[in-house]
Design a protein around this motif. Sequence first.
Motif, PDB file in Angstrom:
ATOM      1  N   UNK A  89       0.813  -1.222   0.000  1.00 25.93           N
ATOM      2  CA  UNK A  89       0.000   0.000   0.000  1.00 25.93           C
ATOM      3  C   UNK A  89       0.841   1.265   0.000  1.00 25.93           C
ATOM      4  N   UNK A  90       2.075   1.189   0.510  1.00 28.77           N
ATOM      5  CA  UNK A  90       3.022   2.310   0.576  1.00 28.77           C
ATOM      6  C   UNK A  90       2.606   3.390   1.577  1.00 28.77           C
ATOM      7  N   UNK A  91       1.525   3.174   2.343  1.00 25.35           N
ATOM      8  CA  UNK A  91       1.059   4.195   3.289  1.00 25.35           C
ATOM      9  C   UNK A  91       1.002   3.710   4.729  1.00 25.35           C
ATOM     10  N   UNK A  92       0.946   2.407   4.973  1.00 26.89           N
ATOM     11  CA  UNK A  92       0.848   1.901   6.342  1.00 26.89           C
ATOM     12  C   UNK A  92       2.185   2.078   7.065  1.00 26.89           C
ATOM     13  N   UNK A 103       3.461  -5.405   4.909  1.00 32.35           N
ATOM     14  CA  UNK A 103       2.255  -4.621   4.634  1.00 32.35           C
ATOM     15  C   UNK A 103       1.020  -5.507   4.749  1.00 32.35           C
ATOM     16  N   UNK A 104       0.099  -5.140   5.623  1.00 28.04           N
ATOM     17  CA  UNK A 104      -1.110  -5.937   5.824  1.00 28.04           C
ATOM     18  C   UNK A 104      -2.048  -5.847   4.626  1.00 28.04           C
ATOM     19  N   UNK A 105      -1.939  -4.783   3.840  1.00 27.78           N
ATOM     20  CA  UNK A 105      -2.798  -4.616   2.677  1.00 27.78           C
ATOM     21  C   UNK A 105      -2.157  -5.056   1.379  1.00 27.78           C
ATOM     22  N   UNK A 106      -1.070  -5.790   1.477  1.00 29.71           N
ATOM     23  CA  UNK A 106      -0.323  -6.185   0.276  1.00 29.71           C
ATOM     24  C   UNK A 106      -1.148  -7.120  -0.602  1.00 29.71           C
ATOM     25  N   UNK A 107      -1.187  -6.829  -1.898  1.00 30.14           N
ATOM     26  CA  UNK A 107      -1.834  -7.712  -2.869  1.00 30.14           C
ATOM     27  C   UNK A 107      -0.761  -8.600  -3.482  1.00 30.14           C
ATOM     28  N   UNK A 108      -0.928  -9.907  -3.334  1.00 26.37           N
ATOM     29  CA  UNK A 108       0.053 -10.872  -3.831  1.00 26.37           C
ATOM     30  C   UNK A 108      -0.459 -11.457  -5.139  1.00 26.37           C
ATOM     31  N   UNK A 109       0.207 -11.137  -6.228  1.00 25.74           N
ATOM     32  CA  UNK A 109      -0.215 -11.584  -7.552  1.00 25.74           C
ATOM     33  C   UNK A 109      -0.176 -13.110  -7.621  1.00 25.74           C
ATOM     34  N   UNK A 110      -1.222 -13.686  -8.163  1.00 24.19           N
ATOM     35  CA  UNK A 110      -1.316 -15.134  -8.283  1.00 24.19           C
ATOM     36  C   UNK A 110      -1.801 -15.829  -7.030  1.00 24.19           C
TER      37      UNK A 110
END
Length: 324
Positions: A89-92, A103-110
């Motif tokens: 997210x670059x903001x937490x 990052x708790x909001x990280x989107x993991x591709x795949x």
Amino acid sequence: MRAAVLTEPGALSVVSAPEPSCGPGDVLIRMRGTGLCGSDLAVHAGRRRPPSLPWVLGHEGTGRIVELGREVSGLQVGQDVVIEPDYCCLTCEPCRAGRTSACAGRAAVGLTVPGLLSDYVVAPATFVWPVAPHLPLEDLVCVEPATVARAAMRRSGIAPGQSCLVIGAGSQGLLLCQALVDHGVTVFVQEPNEARRDRACSLGATPLPTDVAGLPCLFETSGAPGVVEQGLRRLAKHGTAVLIGMNTAPLGVSPRDLVAGQITLIGSMIYDHPVDFAQTVSALESRTPPRLGAVVSDGYPLDDVQEAFTAAYTASGKVWVDLS
């Protein structure tokens, strides 16, 4: 466009899918290659459940930019790129502290968002890295897992001239062996698969002798039950154990033994944006042989993606899917 989708555990199909739309901060990429790793195999085998089915797998991708969102700068249509497939997210608080891997909001591709095994993908421009033109695809599909390896090496603090044990010589272990040898480290490798062990040796590692102990550092990449405990017996006092492989079994070592040995345990999760990916890309473009692609053993066209996944469970090196 074509996309490889998981329809049920163990079953992949190549289907027609709509081409994705490029948002204002995104980049549309014509994919050229995608590597396979243990995380992909865990989803394929049903050990890790995707958010829905059918599901597009793959996160170790390279391609060429074909469209830029209107807000994107610093990139160009026609550039060869690799994708950093963990969109933090670059903001937490962890992101602001430079620990984007937490990052708790990280989107993991795949894994949590659809993957890269398709003709076209859209990625946020922030996580798209230009690379020098005409680099071999076998090198480029290794950039993401090589970044995982280099981040683990960085976090360990291991110095040139030291020695270590790498447990597991799957694609992650092979890239770690390569990075450590290039760093000037003496690498012992423990791997039951003879072909993988031989490939690690071709990269400069040495099979673990039965009498070696007192090592300052251990890297566990396999996630196999019981091997961490074996490796800890090889460590010197004040040694460091870096755990990379995912394993849900309880660690069979007592706090007393860790305290008495003054052992440092480090869990090394992926990498931190942007420093780790930037350093890997820079090293890729400046290095001399052996290349990252030296860990690759097999490549398959997209139409043979099921065979690619089947092979990846036992292949001597890294397996990738050619989308060019």
